[in-house]
Motif scaffolding. Sequence first.
Motif, short mmCIF file in Angstrom:
data_model
loop_
_atom_site.label_atom_id
_atom_site.label_comp_id
_atom_site.label_asym_id
_atom_site.label_seq_id
_atom_site.Cartn_x
_atom_site.Cartn_y
_atom_site.Cartn_z
N GLN A 135 0.83 -1.21 0.00
CA GLN A 135 0.00 0.00 0.00
C GLN A 135 0.86 1.25 0.00
N GLY A 136 0.45 2.24 -0.79
CA GLY A 136 1.10 3.55 -0.74
C GLY A 136 2.33 3.64 -1.64
N GLU A 137 3.01 4.79 -1.55
CA GLU A 137 4.14 5.06 -2.43
C GLU A 137 5.40 4.36 -1.96
N THR A 138 6.19 3.90 -2.93
CA THR A 138 7.45 3.22 -2.61
C THR A 138 8.56 4.27 -2.46
N ALA A 139 9.73 3.79 -2.01
CA ALA A 139 10.90 4.67 -1.92
C ALA A 139 11.23 5.21 -3.31
N ALA A 140 11.13 4.35 -4.34
CA ALA A 140 11.42 4.81 -5.70
C ALA A 140 10.46 5.93 -6.09
N ASP A 141 9.17 5.77 -5.76
CA ASP A 141 8.19 6.82 -6.09
C ASP A 141 8.62 8.14 -5.46
N LEU A 142 8.98 8.11 -4.17
CA LEU A 142 9.34 9.36 -3.48
C LEU A 142 10.61 9.95 -4.09
N LEU A 143 11.61 9.10 -4.33
CA LEU A 143 12.89 9.62 -4.87
C LEU A 143 12.67 10.21 -6.27
N ASN A 144 11.73 9.66 -7.01
CA ASN A 144 11.49 10.15 -8.38
C ASN A 144 10.58 11.36 -8.43
N GLN A 145 9.83 11.61 -7.33
CA GLN A 145 8.81 12.67 -7.41
C GLN A 145 8.94 13.78 -6.38
N ALA A 146 9.60 13.53 -5.26
CA ALA A 146 9.59 14.52 -4.16
C ALA A 146 10.32 15.79 -4.58
N GLU A 147 9.89 16.93 -4.00
CA GLU A 147 10.59 18.20 -4.20
C GLU A 147 11.98 18.10 -3.57
N ALA A 148 12.94 18.84 -4.15
CA ALA A 148 14.30 18.83 -3.60
C ALA A 148 14.30 19.27 -2.14
N GLU A 149 13.44 20.26 -1.78
CA GLU A 149 13.42 20.77 -0.39
C GLU A 149 13.00 19.65 0.58
N ASP A 150 12.06 18.81 0.14
CA ASP A 150 11.62 17.73 1.03
C ASP A 150 12.72 16.69 1.20
N LEU A 151 13.37 16.34 0.08
CA LEU A 151 14.46 15.37 0.17
C LEU A 151 15.53 15.89 1.14
N GLU A 152 15.88 17.16 0.97
CA GLU A 152 16.92 17.77 1.83
C GLU A 152 16.50 17.69 3.30
N ARG A 153 15.24 18.03 3.58
CA ARG A 153 14.75 18.01 4.97
C ARG A 153 14.80 16.60 5.55
N TRP A 154 14.41 15.60 4.75
CA TRP A 154 14.45 14.23 5.26
C TRP A 154 15.88 13.84 5.63
N PHE A 155 16.84 14.19 4.76
CA PHE A 155 18.22 13.80 5.05
C PHE A 155 18.74 14.50 6.30
N ARG A 156 18.30 15.75 6.50
CA ARG A 156 18.73 16.47 7.70
C ARG A 156 18.04 15.93 8.95
N GLU A 157 16.73 15.79 8.87
CA GLU A 157 15.98 15.47 10.09
C GLU A 157 15.95 13.98 10.43
N PHE A 158 15.98 13.13 9.41
CA PHE A 158 15.83 11.70 9.69
C PHE A 158 17.14 10.94 9.55
N ALA A 159 18.22 11.62 9.13
CA ALA A 159 19.50 10.92 8.99
C ALA A 159 20.63 11.73 9.63
N ASP A 160 20.26 12.85 10.31
CA ASP A 160 21.27 13.70 10.94
C ASP A 160 22.36 14.13 9.96
N GLU A 161 22.01 14.31 8.69
CA GLU A 161 23.00 14.77 7.71
C GLU A 161 23.20 16.28 7.92
N THR A 162 24.42 16.77 7.70
CA THR A 162 24.67 18.21 7.86
C THR A 162 24.07 18.95 6.65
N PRO A 163 23.77 20.27 6.83
CA PRO A 163 23.00 20.98 5.79
C PRO A 163 23.62 20.93 4.39
#
Length: 314
Positions: A135-163
């Motif tokens: 059910q729902g969108e896969t990781a591939a769907d998100l990586l292929n469709q998400a806005e760059a700002e959302d991807l950046e936020r996920w890497f910062r907030e959910f992976a502790d990546e530096t800005p």
Amino acid sequence: VTVAPETLVESAFHKPVLAAAVAAWAAGTARAVDATVGGGGHAALLVAGRERPQLLALDRDAEALNAARARLGSDDITYLHAPFASPQALSAITAFHPDRILLDLGVSSYQIDRMDRGFTFRPGAPLDMRMTGDQGETAADLLNQAEAEDLERWFREFADETPGPARKLAKEIVRRRGNQAFRVSDDLVNAIRAVLGKRSGPADFARLFQAVRIAVNGEMDQLARALPAMRDALVPGGSLAVITYHSGEDRMVKHQFREWARSCICPPKQPVCTCRGRPLGKVVTPRGVKPDAAEVAGNPRARSARLRIFQVPA
Ligand SMILES: C[S@@+](CC[C@H](N)C(=O)[O-])C[C@H]1O[C@@H](n2cnc3c(N)ncnc32)[C@H](O)[C@@H]1O
């Protein structure tokens, strides 16, 4: 692919983390909820007391529930296949009148080991990562469709990546998907390597894959919705235990528990208290409980684990 439940039990589905602390917390329970039962490792501790308690066991992953059922049987145990923050799950938990509720967040070793579920960065795995089957969108769907700002936020907030690297990786993903859609683990690993360079390795892949998994499954949203509802479902004196695996989750649990324990949550300059004016309970573990070195050596998954417990008044 369907795997016989017996096979899962024999293959040590998942080693429960902080088992001693969870067993000590669970002692004396009469009605417990395991909201993330997985392979039933913690649930086996919950039902191990001298007086066998009633258990309500949930998981959003049908294979996990099958494994738990095969391991624990159905005596005094009710199984529910649902995300723990769904209305169905929360009303079942409330109607159960629990004295203990356990959340052991994230994915199990079993889910990560299964190539076809797509949680792994091992080469050739499909970028899927959905905990709730198909059910729902896969990781591939998100990586292929998400806005760059959302991807950046996920890497910062959910992976502790530096800005800086988080922004670069988001841009790199957008650039690459313009040439060819993301499909398998290698596509994301290659994008990470291109940004983080030769020094990047499995720990970075695990961290950044985790960020995508958290987004795919709406995990922070599930947690934010579940915490207050679970606290309210507890009978007097009952407690809620949460095991987290990354700083974003741990922060949410820590802040939420602290706020509940305060007697006044009015703005600092307000002259008269207009809020609830009483604590909703107490934080049993102010610093959280971490696994010791021996546990981490035997179970690398435990490395980032932290247990926090909140108890409502008797
Ligand atoms: C870390 S494992 C739990 C392992 C379990 N404590 C044990 O000892 O075997 C987390 C489990 O929670 C499930 N899960 C994660 N988020 C969930 C959610 N929002 N609702 C229900 N189950 C969830 C996953 O499918 C996975 O089986």
